[in-house]
Design an enzyme around this catalytic site. Structure first.
Site, PDB file in Angstrom:
ATOM      1  N   GLU A 266       0.821  -1.221   0.000  1.00  0.00           N
ATOM      2  CA  GLU A 266       0.000   0.000   0.000  1.00  0.00           C
ATOM      3  C   GLU A 266       0.851   1.266   0.000  1.00  0.00           C
ATOM      4  O   GLU A 266       1.732   1.427   0.854  1.00  0.00           O
ATOM      5  CB  GLU A 266      -0.930  -0.010   1.230  1.00  0.00           C
ATOM      6  CG  GLU A 266      -1.945   1.115   1.198  1.00  0.00           C
ATOM      7  CD  GLU A 266      -2.917   1.089   2.368  1.00  0.00           C
ATOM      8  OE1 GLU A 266      -3.142   0.007   2.965  1.00  0.00           O
ATOM      9  OE2 GLU A 266      -3.447   2.168   2.693  1.00  0.00           O
TER      10      GLU A 266
ATOM     11  N   LYS B 280      -7.225  -0.628  11.602  1.00  0.00           N
ATOM     12  CA  LYS B 280      -6.591  -1.068  10.351  1.00  0.00           C
ATOM     13  C   LYS B 280      -5.408  -0.150  10.067  1.00  0.00           C
ATOM     14  O   LYS B 280      -4.346  -0.588   9.611  1.00  0.00           O
ATOM     15  CB  LYS B 280      -7.615  -1.038   9.209  1.00  0.00           C
ATOM     16  CG  LYS B 280      -7.135  -1.621   7.889  1.00  0.00           C
ATOM     17  CD  LYS B 280      -6.421  -0.628   6.993  1.00  0.00           C
ATOM     18  CE  LYS B 280      -5.967  -1.262   5.682  1.00  0.00           C
ATOM     19  NZ  LYS B 280      -5.160  -0.347   4.859  1.00  0.00           N
TER      20      LYS B 280
ATOM     21  N   ASP C 131       4.593 -14.262  11.913  1.00  0.00           N
ATOM     22  CA  ASP C 131       3.255 -14.721  11.560  1.00  0.00           C
ATOM     23  C   ASP C 131       2.269 -13.577  11.790  1.00  0.00           C
ATOM     24  O   ASP C 131       1.828 -13.332  12.914  1.00  0.00           O
ATOM     25  CB  ASP C 131       2.926 -15.934  12.449  1.00  0.00           C
ATOM     26  CG  ASP C 131       1.593 -16.572  12.132  1.00  0.00           C
ATOM     27  OD1 ASP C 131       0.740 -15.891  11.537  1.00  0.00           O
ATOM     28  OD2 ASP C 131       1.407 -17.737  12.498  1.00  0.00           O
TER      29      ASP C 131
ATOM     30  N   HIS D 215      -2.386  10.713   0.092  1.00  0.00           N
ATOM     31  CA  HIS D 215      -2.529   9.351  -0.398  1.00  0.00           C
ATOM     32  C   HIS D 215      -2.616   9.315  -1.919  1.00  0.00           C
ATOM     33  O   HIS D 215      -1.985   8.499  -2.570  1.00  0.00           O
ATOM     34  CB  HIS D 215      -3.783   8.720   0.214  1.00  0.00           C
ATOM     35  CG  HIS D 215      -3.825   7.248   0.063  1.00  0.00           C
ATOM     36  ND1 HIS D 215      -4.455   6.655  -0.984  1.00  0.00           N
ATOM     37  CD2 HIS D 215      -3.300   6.260   0.802  1.00  0.00           C
ATOM     38  CE1 HIS D 215      -4.327   5.339  -0.880  1.00  0.00           C
ATOM     39  NE2 HIS D 215      -3.623   5.078   0.193  1.00  0.00           N
TER      40      HIS D 215
HETATM   41  P1  NDP Z   1      10.090 -23.015  15.884  1.00  0.00           P
HETATM   42  O1  NDP Z   1       9.314 -24.253  15.908  1.00  0.00           O
HETATM   43  O2  NDP Z   1      10.981 -22.767  14.720  1.00  0.00           O
HETATM   44  O3  NDP Z   1      10.912 -22.942  17.253  1.00  0.00           O
HETATM   45  C1  NDP Z   1      11.877 -21.994  17.484  1.00  0.00           C
HETATM   46  C2  NDP Z   1      13.239 -22.640  17.445  1.00  0.00           C
HETATM   47  O4  NDP Z   1      14.228 -21.607  17.489  1.00  0.00           O
HETATM   48  C3  NDP Z   1      13.485 -23.533  18.648  1.00  0.00           C
HETATM   49  O5  NDP Z   1      13.242 -24.850  18.310  1.00  0.00           O
HETATM   50  C4  NDP Z   1      14.944 -23.293  18.979  1.00  0.00           C
HETATM   51  O6  NDP Z   1      15.686 -24.368  18.503  1.00  0.00           O
HETATM   52  C5  NDP Z   1      15.378 -22.131  18.122  1.00  0.00           C
HETATM   53  N1  NDP Z   1      16.059 -21.070  18.886  1.00  0.00           N
HETATM   54  C6  NDP Z   1      17.293 -20.588  18.626  1.00  0.00           C
HETATM   55  N2  NDP Z   1      17.593 -19.556  19.446  1.00  0.00           N
HETATM   56  C7  NDP Z   1      16.533 -19.384  20.253  1.00  0.00           C
HETATM   57  C8  NDP Z   1      16.242 -18.457  21.302  1.00  0.00           C
HETATM   58  N3  NDP Z   1      17.105 -17.496  21.669  1.00  0.00           N
HETATM   59  N4  NDP Z   1      15.054 -18.530  21.904  1.00  0.00           N
HETATM   60  C9  NDP Z   1      14.139 -19.478  21.543  1.00  0.00           C
HETATM   61  N5  NDP Z   1      14.374 -20.380  20.566  1.00  0.00           N
HETATM   62  C10 NDP Z   1      15.546 -20.352  19.919  1.00  0.00           C
HETATM   63  O7  NDP Z   1       9.152 -21.746  15.981  1.00  0.00           O
HETATM   64  P2  NDP Z   1       8.063 -21.347  17.044  1.00  0.00           P
HETATM   65  O8  NDP Z   1       7.840 -22.368  18.092  1.00  0.00           O
HETATM   66  O9  NDP Z   1       8.415 -19.973  17.472  1.00  0.00           O
HETATM   67  O10 NDP Z   1       6.755 -21.312  16.139  1.00  0.00           O
HETATM   68  C11 NDP Z   1       6.538 -20.281  15.228  1.00  0.00           C
HETATM   69  C12 NDP Z   1       5.935 -20.841  13.963  1.00  0.00           C
HETATM   70  O11 NDP Z   1       4.755 -21.604  14.271  1.00  0.00           O
HETATM   71  C13 NDP Z   1       5.494 -19.781  13.019  1.00  0.00           C
HETATM   72  O12 NDP Z   1       5.963 -20.119  11.732  1.00  0.00           O
HETATM   73  C14 NDP Z   1       3.967 -19.862  13.045  1.00  0.00           C
HETATM   74  O13 NDP Z   1       3.421 -19.457  11.819  1.00  0.00           O
HETATM   75  C15 NDP Z   1       3.728 -21.304  13.331  1.00  0.00           C
HETATM   76  N6  NDP Z   1       2.462 -21.701  13.967  1.00  0.00           N
HETATM   77  C16 NDP Z   1       1.560 -20.793  14.456  1.00  0.00           C
HETATM   78  C17 NDP Z   1       0.409 -21.207  15.072  1.00  0.00           C
HETATM   79  C18 NDP Z   1      -0.513 -20.182  15.663  1.00  0.00           C
HETATM   80  O14 NDP Z   1      -0.198 -19.001  15.643  1.00  0.00           O
HETATM   81  N7  NDP Z   1      -1.660 -20.543  16.214  1.00  0.00           N
HETATM   82  C19 NDP Z   1       0.094 -22.634  15.224  1.00  0.00           C
HETATM   83  C20 NDP Z   1       1.148 -23.493  14.716  1.00  0.00           C
HETATM   84  C21 NDP Z   1       2.272 -23.051  14.116  1.00  0.00           C
HETATM   85  P3  NDP Z   1      16.374 -25.446  19.476  1.00  0.00           P
HETATM   86  O15 NDP Z   1      15.788 -25.202  20.820  1.00  0.00           O
HETATM   87  O16 NDP Z   1      16.009 -26.730  18.888  1.00  0.00           O
HETATM   88  O17 NDP Z   1      17.814 -25.126  19.405  1.00  0.00           O
END
Ligand code: NDP
Length: 429
Positions: A82, A269, A285, A383
């Protein structure tokens, strides 16, 4: 980082703008050459992100300038289709920086997971049983994600709600277990879902009921971020409107949104116009953020304004925005999308809390941009000037012709595709 106040940025060619951003970030040779990805999103990466991939869908990426938040300079990456949004955010950020900048904060960031239990023989007994075993359930959740504990995160608390206890239908009576987890710098959806699924069998045993849903709640009320700004009226003067008139117009506009859902939806919005582009650019997300933000705007029982605008004793305009911010700087698409990686580098963000604070500050700036325009010249003046360019491009104008045709349409007050096509033909004859 040098100042994010770069005058005349919008008039420069794209390559020069990129150089200015690199200068602002004070990057050295190697970092400079690798900063802007040559391929925004390779098909192969896209193919691993979602299903049935046949291509990618690029959006313009602009930079919101002039942002000073908690005394730190930010160049804010904004991915949006936009026109006028980025210009408006940068304009207001300039005013706010002259007033001392945005102040932003966020408390503890806890994401919420829900476990739904139905068919408990006695819901009060079931609730007591879950609460009695709170520590054990928290331990089960944490054991399901040991790397989170190593990072200092994990489940902090757990509670139980009973819904529709006195209704006749067994379908509507349910017990909901909430888990509250610090997901560190991740948005945490997958983490929370994993934990909720791990705890479910034990919850079933304790409640003598049946577990159905085990899922994150996007109503992230324990992950709030706030931004405020205080602006003296002298900085709000616009054309023939003195600062007090602009301030009062903004407050009247806010009161309208606060009392009327028809206005509140459009007002909000406008706030999301600032928020979504940053959420998208950083690979977060945006559906999750949108859903949480709108639900929070209805927390009183009536859908209302997300922001609050008022006048302090000194006559300054005071703006506040508090929203749930379920975002992360790791995980999800942020991890794999090269543009998201670049956007996070551009922001020079250290944590998810900091990103949340930047996002709400941009939302507040965007809100003031719209209200200031509405309370003065009306939204169309600024705009339409930008819209005219899109109309010119859609009609086939390229290069210098875009500006020439846009200006011509503005001059004749005929910003429409028919006119743009006429002008393209006229100029390319
Ligand atoms: P991930 O599943 O990718 O988990 C985050 C990963 O980041 C962890 O597994 C961890 O890996 C790694 N990591 C590295 N550094 C850090 C840090 N400093 N702090 C925390 N984690 C770290 O992502 P999310 O659990 O955040 O989930 C987000 C995704 O889920 C989005 O894509 C979203 O669209 C989707 N989603 C959304 C839903 C909803 O909104 N209702 C439902 C289902 C999915 P490790 O610990 O293994 O090293």
């Amino acid at each position: 980082m040098k100042t994010s106040r770069i005058s005349g940025f919008y008039r420069k060619p794209v390559e020069e703008r990129k150089e200015l951003i690199l200068d602002m970030m004070e990057l050295n040779g190697g970092e400079r050459s690798a900063f802007f990805p040559t391929e925004p999103l390779e098909l192969e990466i896209a193919d691993h992100m979602v299903e049935n991939v046949v291509g990618t869908f690029p959006l313009p990426l602009g930079v919101g300038l002039n942002f000073l938040i908690n005394d730190k300079e930010y160049a804010v990456p904004m991915a949006i289709e936009e026109a006028s949004v980025i210009a408006s955010a940068s304009h207001i950020a300039k005013i706010v920086r002259d007033a001392g900048g945005f102040k932003a904060s966020s408390g503890e960031r806890l994401m919420i997971g829900q476990i739904q239990v139905v068919g408990c023989p006695d819901f009060e007994e079931a609730k007591a049983a879950v609460l009695n075993e709170k520590s054990e359930l928290i331990e089960i959740c944490n054991d399901a994600y040991p790397s989170l504990i190593q990072r200092g995160g994990g489940v902090r608390d757990l509670d139980v709600r009973i819904l529709n206890e006195h209704e006749d239908s067994d379908y509507s009576k349910m017990l909901i277990v909430h888990i509250y987890a610090d997901t560190c710098d991740a948005m945490g959806a997958n983490m929370i879902n994993t934990m909720a699924e791990a705890a479910a069998p034990r919850v079933e045993l304790l409640t003598k009921g049946k577990v159905y849903l085990r899922i994150l709640s996007n109503y992230a009320v324990k992950s709030l971020a706030r931004a405020t700004c205080i602006i003296p009226p002298s900085l709000l003067k616009t054309g023939d409107f003195d600062g007090e008139a602009v301030r009062d117009g903004v407050i009247h506009a806010y009161e309208f949104a606060a009392s009327d859902p028809f206005r509140a939806v459009t007002h909000n919005k406008g706030i999301m116009n600032g928020i979504d582009p940053v959420v998208i650019a950083t690979g977060n997300d945006w559906r999750a953020v949108e859903a949480g933000a709108h639900a929070y705007a209805a927390r009183s029982g009536q859908y209302s304004s997300m922001s609050v605008w008022s006048k302090d004793e000194a006559g300054n305009l005071v703006g506040e925005l508090e929203l749930p911010m379920s975002i992360g700087t790791v995980g999800g698409a942020t991890r794999v999308h090269p543009m998201a990686q670049m956007a996070l580098k551009m922001l020079d963000i250290k944590s998810a809390s900091e990103l949340a604070q930047v996002i709400v500050s941009v939302g507040l700036a965007q809100n003031l941009g719209a209200l200031k325009a509405l309370a003065t010249d009306g939204i169309q003046k600024g705009h339409m000037a930008l819209h005219a360019r899109s109309v010119a491009v859609a009609a086939g104008a390229t290069g210098e012709l875009i500006e020439i045709i846009a200006e011509k349409m503005i001059e004749t007050k005929e910003i429409r595709s028919g006119k743009a096509k006429e002008l393209v033909e006229e100029y390319t004859l």
